[in-house]
Design a protein around this motif. Structure first.
Motif, PDB file in Angstrom:
ATOM      1  N   THR A  57       0.846  -1.193   0.000  1.00  0.00           N
ATOM      2  CA  THR A  57       0.000   0.000   0.000  1.00  0.00           C
ATOM      3  C   THR A  57       0.884   1.248   0.000  1.00  0.00           C
ATOM      4  N   ARG A  58       0.297   2.384  -0.246  1.00  0.00           N
ATOM      5  CA  ARG A  58       1.040   3.644  -0.231  1.00  0.00           C
ATOM      6  C   ARG A  58       1.633   3.901   1.159  1.00  0.00           C
ATOM      7  N   GLY A  59       0.875   3.595   2.211  1.00  0.00           N
ATOM      8  CA  GLY A  59       1.359   3.778   3.577  1.00  0.00           C
ATOM      9  C   GLY A  59       2.532   2.866   3.894  1.00  0.00           C
ATOM     10  N   GLU A  60       2.443   1.601   3.460  1.00  0.00           N
ATOM     11  CA  GLU A  60       3.547   0.663   3.674  1.00  0.00           C
ATOM     12  C   GLU A  60       4.803   1.139   2.942  1.00  0.00           C
ATOM     13  N   PHE A  61       4.620   1.645   1.729  1.00  0.00           N
ATOM     14  CA  PHE A  61       5.759   2.145   0.970  1.00  0.00           C
ATOM     15  C   PHE A  61       6.389   3.354   1.663  1.00  0.00           C
ATOM     16  N   ALA A  62       5.561   4.246   2.178  1.00  0.00           N
ATOM     17  CA  ALA A  62       6.075   5.421   2.892  1.00  0.00           C
ATOM     18  C   ALA A  62       6.884   4.991   4.118  1.00  0.00           C
ATOM     19  N   ARG A  63       6.389   3.981   4.856  1.00  0.00           N
ATOM     20  CA  ARG A  63       7.130   3.474   6.023  1.00  0.00           C
ATOM     21  C   ARG A  63       8.448   2.834   5.605  1.00  0.00           C
ATOM     22  N   LEU A  64       8.448   2.127   4.479  1.00  0.00           N
ATOM     23  CA  LEU A  64       9.678   1.518   3.973  1.00  0.00           C
ATOM     24  C   LEU A  64      10.712   2.586   3.616  1.00  0.00           C
ATOM     25  N   VAL A  65      10.276   3.618   2.910  1.00  0.00           N
ATOM     26  CA  VAL A  65      11.185   4.699   2.529  1.00  0.00           C
ATOM     27  C   VAL A  65      11.744   5.386   3.770  1.00  0.00           C
ATOM     28  N   GLN A  66      10.901   5.621   4.766  1.00  0.00           N
ATOM     29  CA  GLN A  66      11.364   6.238   6.011  1.00  0.00           C
ATOM     30  C   GLN A  66      12.359   5.335   6.731  1.00  0.00           C
ATOM     31  N   PHE A  67      12.067   4.044   6.795  1.00  0.00           N
ATOM     32  CA  PHE A  67      12.976   3.077   7.418  1.00  0.00           C
ATOM     33  C   PHE A  67      14.333   3.086   6.718  1.00  0.00           C
ATOM     34  N   SER A  69      15.665   5.449   4.944  1.00  0.00           N
ATOM     35  CA  SER A  69      16.317   6.724   5.226  1.00  0.00           C
ATOM     36  C   SER A  69      16.923   6.724   6.630  1.00  0.00           C
ATOM     37  N   ASN A  70      16.153   6.256   7.613  1.00  0.00           N
ATOM     38  CA  ASN A  70      16.637   6.221   8.995  1.00  0.00           C
ATOM     39  C   ASN A  70      17.861   5.319   9.150  1.00  0.00           C
ATOM     40  N   GLU A  71      17.883   4.206   8.422  1.00  0.00           N
ATOM     41  CA  GLU A  71      18.958   3.219   8.560  1.00  0.00           C
ATOM     42  C   GLU A  71      20.107   3.436   7.574  1.00  0.00           C
ATOM     43  N   GLY A  72      19.964   4.424   6.693  1.00  0.00           N
ATOM     44  CA  GLY A  72      21.018   4.690   5.705  1.00  0.00           C
ATOM     45  C   GLY A  72      21.108   3.621   4.625  1.00  0.00           C
ATOM     46  N   LEU A  73      19.985   2.951   4.338  1.00  0.00           N
ATOM     47  CA  LEU A  73      19.967   1.899   3.328  1.00  0.00           C
ATOM     48  C   LEU A  73      19.684   2.493   1.953  1.00  0.00           C
ATOM     49  N   ARG A  74      20.324   1.941   0.942  1.00  0.00           N
ATOM     50  CA  ARG A  74      20.107   2.371  -0.440  1.00  0.00           C
ATOM     51  C   ARG A  74      19.843   1.156  -1.308  1.00  0.00           C
ATOM     52  N   PRO A  75      18.999   1.280  -2.332  1.00  0.00           N
ATOM     53  CA  PRO A  75      18.784   0.149  -3.239  1.00  0.00           C
ATOM     54  C   PRO A  75      20.090  -0.200  -3.954  1.00  0.00           C
ATOM     55  N   ASN A  76      20.239  -1.465  -4.289  1.00  0.00           N
ATOM     56  CA  ASN A  76      21.418  -1.903  -5.030  1.00  0.00           C
ATOM     57  C   ASN A  76      21.204  -1.555  -6.501  1.00  0.00           C
ATOM     58  N   THR A  77      21.924  -0.553  -6.979  1.00  0.00           N
ATOM     59  CA  THR A  77      21.778  -0.083  -8.355  1.00  0.00           C
ATOM     60  C   THR A  77      23.152  -0.005  -8.999  1.00  0.00           C
ATOM     61  N   GLU A  78      23.253  -0.544 -10.201  1.00  0.00           N
ATOM     62  CA  GLU A  78      24.490  -0.481 -10.969  1.00  0.00           C
ATOM     63  C   GLU A  78      24.209   0.294 -12.248  1.00  0.00           C
ATOM     64  N   VAL A  79      25.051   1.266 -12.557  1.00  0.00           N
ATOM     65  CA  VAL A  79      24.881   2.084 -13.750  1.00  0.00           C
ATOM     66  C   VAL A  79      25.887   1.635 -14.802  1.00  0.00           C
ATOM     67  N   ILE A  80      25.378   1.393 -16.025  1.00  0.00           N
ATOM     68  CA  ILE A  80      26.254   1.035 -17.141  1.00  0.00           C
ATOM     69  C   ILE A  80      26.061   2.046 -18.257  1.00  0.00           C
ATOM     70  N   GLY A  81      27.045   2.135 -19.130  1.00  0.00           N
ATOM     71  CA  GLY A  81      26.966   3.032 -20.275  1.00  0.00           C
ATOM     72  C   GLY A  81      26.163   2.419 -21.409  1.00  0.00           C
ATOM     73  N   PHE A  82      25.751   3.273 -22.333  1.00  0.00           N
ATOM     74  CA  PHE A  82      24.952   2.829 -23.477  1.00  0.00           C
ATOM     75  C   PHE A  82      25.649   1.722 -24.254  1.00  0.00           C
ATOM     76  N   ASP A  83      26.957   1.841 -24.410  1.00  0.00           N
ATOM     77  CA  ASP A  83      27.719   0.837 -25.162  1.00  0.00           C
ATOM     78  C   ASP A  83      27.845  -0.497 -24.420  1.00  0.00           C
ATOM     79  N   GLU A  84      27.468  -0.539 -23.165  1.00  0.00           N
ATOM     80  CA  GLU A  84      27.545  -1.766 -22.377  1.00  0.00           C
ATOM     81  C   GLU A  84      26.217  -2.535 -22.332  1.00  0.00           C
ATOM     82  N   ILE A  85      25.223  -2.066 -23.080  1.00  0.00           N
ATOM     83  CA  ILE A  85      23.905  -2.706 -23.052  1.00  0.00           C
ATOM     84  C   ILE A  85      23.977  -4.194 -23.417  1.00  0.00           C
TER      85      ILE A  85
END
Length: 107
Positions: A57-67, A69-85
């Protein structure tokens, strides 16, 4: 079930073999395909429940985002260049990506 690999056909058999009798398998995606062998005999005799979950739900998502932020957690994201597709697609097909693979298109 928690896995670093994609969900769906690739993990279905493992899920059925690892859940205890009377347990529940929560399906939260079908990245590797949506038509695995059902193995109905195992589900029936082991009294396994299968539940689909598309998100929260929207409320659950808001609590997740706050959690996060509070814990300093970030999604695991890797950025690649266009030529690496092509290489990135290969890694996705091999199940070698954890999190999100983002393509940076420098315009």
């Amino acid at each position: 079930m928690s896995s670093s690999r994609p969900w769906g056909e690739a993990t279905w058999g493992h899920s059925l073999r690892s859940v205890k009798p009377g347990g529940t398998i929560v399906v939260c995606g079908s990245t590797t395909g949506g038509m695995p062998p059902a193995e109905l005999q195992r589900i029936f005799y082991q009294q396994i429940s299968v539940v689909g979950s598309t998100g929260c739900t929207r409320g659950e998502f808001a609590r997740l985002v706050q959690f996060m932020s509070n814990e300093g957690l970030r999604p695991n994201t890797e950025v690649i260049g266009f030529d690496e597709i092509p290489k990135g697609i290969g890694r996705l097909l091999e199940g070698d990506v954890i999190g999100k693979l983002v393509v940076d298109i420098d315009l």
